[in-house]
Design a protein around this motif. Structure first.
Motif, PDB file in Angstrom:
ATOM      1  N   ALA A 180      10.600  -1.228  -4.045  1.00  0.00           N
ATOM      2  CA  ALA A 180       9.713  -2.391  -4.062  1.00  0.00           C
ATOM      3  C   ALA A 180       8.575  -2.182  -5.052  1.00  0.00           C
ATOM      4  CB  ALA A 180       9.160  -2.637  -2.668  1.00  0.00           C
ATOM      5  N   GLY A 181       8.004  -0.964  -5.047  1.00  0.00           N
ATOM      6  CA  GLY A 181       6.915  -0.674  -5.972  1.00  0.00           C
ATOM      7  C   GLY A 181       7.377  -0.721  -7.411  1.00  0.00           C
ATOM      8  N   LEU A 182       8.588  -0.206  -7.631  1.00  0.00           N
ATOM      9  CA  LEU A 182       9.143  -0.163  -8.986  1.00  0.00           C
ATOM     10  C   LEU A 182       9.319  -1.561  -9.556  1.00  0.00           C
ATOM     11  CD1 LEU A 182       9.960   2.391 -10.420  1.00  0.00           C
ATOM     12  CD2 LEU A 182      12.316   1.962  -9.760  1.00  0.00           C
ATOM     13  N   THR A 183       9.902  -2.457  -8.751  1.00  0.00           N
ATOM     14  CA  THR A 183      10.169  -3.797  -9.262  1.00  0.00           C
ATOM     15  C   THR A 183       8.897  -4.642  -9.275  1.00  0.00           C
ATOM     16  OG1 THR A 183      10.952  -4.273  -7.060  1.00  0.00           O
ATOM     17  CG2 THR A 183      12.612  -3.963  -8.735  1.00  0.00           C
ATOM     18  N   THR A 208       1.082   4.069  -2.842  1.00  0.00           N
ATOM     19  CA  THR A 208       0.851   5.477  -2.516  1.00  0.00           C
ATOM     20  C   THR A 208       1.989   6.344  -3.044  1.00  0.00           C
ATOM     21  OG1 THR A 208      -0.209   4.729  -0.512  1.00  0.00           O
ATOM     22  CG2 THR A 208       0.328   7.053  -0.640  1.00  0.00           C
ATOM     23  N   ILE A 209       3.223   5.892  -2.823  1.00  0.00           N
ATOM     24  CA  ILE A 209       4.377   6.653  -3.307  1.00  0.00           C
ATOM     25  C   ILE A 209       4.310   6.784  -4.821  1.00  0.00           C
ATOM     26  CG2 ILE A 209       6.876   6.643  -3.534  1.00  0.00           C
ATOM     27  CD1 ILE A 209       7.025   5.183  -0.898  1.00  0.00           C
ATOM     28  N   PHE A 210       3.981   5.670  -5.476  1.00  0.00           N
ATOM     29  CA  PHE A 210       3.893   5.714  -6.942  1.00  0.00           C
ATOM     30  C   PHE A 210       2.859   6.736  -7.379  1.00  0.00           C
ATOM     31  CE2 PHE A 210       1.593   4.557 -10.734  1.00  0.00           C
ATOM     32  CZ  PHE A 210       2.602   4.459 -11.662  1.00  0.00           C
ATOM     33  N   LEU A 247       0.835  -1.193   0.000  1.00  0.00           N
ATOM     34  CA  LEU A 247       0.000   0.000   0.000  1.00  0.00           C
ATOM     35  C   LEU A 247       0.877   1.253   0.000  1.00  0.00           C
ATOM     36  CD1 LEU A 247      -3.106   0.166   0.246  1.00  0.00           C
ATOM     37  CD2 LEU A 247      -2.743   0.877   2.592  1.00  0.00           C
ATOM     38  N   ILE A 248       1.945   1.227   0.807  1.00  0.00           N
ATOM     39  CA  ILE A 248       2.849   2.376   0.851  1.00  0.00           C
ATOM     40  C   ILE A 248       3.525   2.555  -0.511  1.00  0.00           C
ATOM     41  CG2 ILE A 248       4.920   3.308   1.942  1.00  0.00           C
ATOM     42  CD1 ILE A 248       4.092   1.864   4.484  1.00  0.00           C
TER      43      ILE A 248
END
Lengths: 316, 313
Positions: A307-310, A238-240, A234-235
């Motif tokens: 983590a979101g990127l990958t 959100t950052i993305f 979720l974090i």
């Protein structure tokens, strides 16, 4: 502790420790080779770092200069050095009501987009990951495909749609920052839903089955189990959503024009560049301040960001 | 029944179906609830992505004032009568292909360097190297614009110190194309680096140790261990980047605005120029629709790779 385990899975910095004790034994005959490989690695990493960090560093250098120093004769001065550092540019921008309006618009648009995105993406990801319905697998694939549709394909029809809607309803839709709140979720929701599907699907089924047997409703399962357990995802989402809405340039450039409605990236480019006169000190200061929120978030939440990127390309 | 077939594992729902209790009735309603929860997403995608995409197709068949239907006139006008169109096709393809190749190569090399150094220092280096990806591209391109400045720019100053004459970074078409690609590589290579680094970490050390014992050279290790192990992630990242790069807007818009002499326009910036700046919406829509074939091909391949990945797991 769920936080640390998920991050480690994506960026397992700690794994080499396990093989640590064996390393000297295995590589003893090659240790000199390894030492040189290591030196070359550092050498090239420094070179690449210079290349990658040159523009932001130069932004910072220029932002600290007076305009007299910026336009000084390049034969006698070094552009990479600040001879008389000053905060003049920062003071000027941060007290200009126009710049503060851009900043305010950007923050309102980005934060609201994050909230709207989460309100749409979390229930959708939950239902696509856990509660199957007719066509739900197709929809999951469709969400991913939507994520691949670029903004540059949609801005012209959206422009025309806004014009038509304005003519029907009589409400002015161009040059209003709140229209961006309707448009921006098309950029953020598909990706956020996609990575949330991945995170939700990785939660063991036993967990929510237990909750349902205990009499929990779907809503309770979502808020009491899925959201807390998938918090790292979720974090990351959100950052993305925040960085994408903050950096978006095409839609505000096409749909907003007047100074009180512009968001920061467009505002800096259209208000600080007047004709052929470039006030580089202020432009670089503005650009640096515009880059600051994503950079600050990145500095504090780097692991979630990565983590979101990958996850975008590997989960699902 | 329908909702069961969509499930990945049929075993779990079957266990639950056996007792005809309130739970069973609860599950009976769940597909309705699920649909309602996904409804905002469906509406958003339908109204603001799928509808505009097809509406764009409709717009492209109209005349400039959007009063009458003209069939494929806009497309044939672009293809056969407008010379600038072929310049745009050429510079878009050159831009996308060369930028993606360089990004992938630099990302691969830098990922190896980061992977080589001791694990405790990797975080710091990785953090610094990803910074270009974090800065909004419109903002970082402004910094490049200033670096490229012909009289006060820091790049020409530095090059002059080592005896290389002033370079017209964005003043001359050939160099302008180079500069646009350079900025895109600078912005995108860190993304490849992060993806490849994550993938490198998943290659078991034992494979390299075995290769060392067999006396493999570094090239053989890359060719026969690293590349096959990373094949899938390389394919997905490259195709994904191809889409994003091909549809790029910010960099050209800020750096050259398509100039000099419209030589650096990409599909996106040219469509913006025609559709929004000059107000010819149908022609602008036609220009941007020419992106679709390449985007569609890349998307099909990505989908294939993602599905394959799902099957392997």
């Amino acid at each position: 502790m769920a936080v640390s385990t998920t991050i480690d899975k994506v960026a397992p910095d700690k794994t080499p420790d396990k093989t640590g004790p064996r390393r000297p034994v295995v590589y003893r005959s090659l240790s000199s080779d390894r030492k040189w490989a290591l030196r070359w690695s550092y050498f090239f990493l420094v070179l690449f770092c210079i290349f990658f960090l040159m523009p932001p560093v130069y932004m910072l250098i220029t932002s600290l200069k007076t305009s007299a120093e910026i336009s000084a004769d390049p034969a006698t001065t070094n552009p990479w050095w600040v001879y008389k550092p000053t905060l003049e540019n920062y003071v000027e921008l941060l007290t200009s009501s126009q710049f503060l309006t851009f900043f305010k618009n950007s923050i309102i648009v980005a934060v609201s987009t994050v909230i709207i995105t989460m309100l749409i993406a979390i229930p959708a990801a939950f239902s696509l990951a856990r509660m199957k319905f007719w066509g739900s697998t197709t929809l999951a694939t469709g969400v991913f495909l939507t994520y691949l549709v670029p903004d540059t394909l949609l801005f012209i029809p959206l422009f025309k749609m806004l014009a038509t809607l304005r003519d029907w309803t009589g409400i002015e839709l161009f040059n209003r920052w709140y229209v961006l709140l309707v448009i921006y979720p098309t950029l953020t929701v598909p990706f956020c839903t996609w990575i949330m599907i991945g995170y939700f699907a990785s939660i063991p089924k036993e967990l929510d089955e237990a909750a349902i047997i205990d009499g929990a409703t779907w809503w309770q399962t979502l808020t009491k189990i899925f959201i807390p357990v998938a918090l790292p995802g979720l974090i990351a989402a959100t950052i993305f959503a925040f960085t994408v809405s903050w950096a978006q340039f095409l839609y505000p450039l096409a749909f907003t024009t007047s100074n009180d409605q512009l968001v920061l990236p467009v505002g800096i480019i259209s208000s600080l560049i007047k004709g052929d006169v470039f006030n580089w000190g202020q432009i670089m200061t503005g650009a640096l301040l515009g880059a600051a929120p994503p950079l600050i978030i990145y500095a504090f939440l780097m692991d979630y960001y990565i983590a979101g990127l990958t996850a975008g390309a590997t989960k699902g | 029944m329908v909702d069961m077939t969509a499930g990945q594992s049929a075993a779990v729902p079957r266990q639950i179906r056996k007792p005809k209790s309130p739970i069973a009735r609860f599950f009976g309603r769940r597909s309705t609830i699920a649909f309602l929860m996904a409804l905002p997403l469906i509406l958003l995608i339908g109204v603001l992505v799928i509808y505009p995409a097809f509406y764009s197709l409709h717009l492209a068949t109209l005349n400039k004032r959007m009063t009458e239907f003209r069939g494929f006139d806009n497309f044939s006008f672009l293809l056969f009568k407008k010379d600038a169109f072929w310049t745009v096709v050429y510079s878009s393809c050159l831009f996308a292909v060369s930028a993606v190749i360089f990004k992938a190569f630099i990302g691969f090399v830098v990922a190896h360097f980061v992977h080589n150094i001791p694990a405790k220092g990797q975080r710091k280096w990785r953090g610094m190297l990803l910074i270009p990806w974090v800065i909004p591209p419109a903002m970082s391109t402004l910094a490049w614009l200033w670096l490229f400045d012909s009289s006060y720019g820091a790049l020409n100053w530095t090059l002059a110190k080592i005896g290389i004459g002033p370079i017209p970074w964005i003043g001359e078409p050939g160099w302008a194309r180079f500069s646009v690609i350079l900025v895109n590589v600078w912005f995108g290579a860190p993304f490849f680096m992060i993806m490849y680094l994550a993938s490198l970490k998943s290659v078991p050390d034992a494979l390299y140790e075995a290769a060392d014992i067999d006396g493999a050279t570094w090239w053989q290790k890359i060719r026969y261990i690293t590349l096959p192990m990373m094949r899938n992630i390389i394919a997905i990242t490259t195709l994904f980047s191809l889409i994003v790069t091909f549809a790029n807007f910010d960099i050209v818009r800020v750096l050259t605005q398509g100039g000099p002499l419209d030589q650096t326009h990409l599909f996106a910036t040219w469509a913006f120029e025609i559709g929004i700046r000059s107000g010819d919406i149908p022609l602008g829509a036609s220009v941007s629709l020419f992106m679709v074939p390449i985007l569609a091909i890349a998307a099909v391949f990505i989908l294939r790779d993602i599905n394959k990945r799902g099957n392997e797991a």
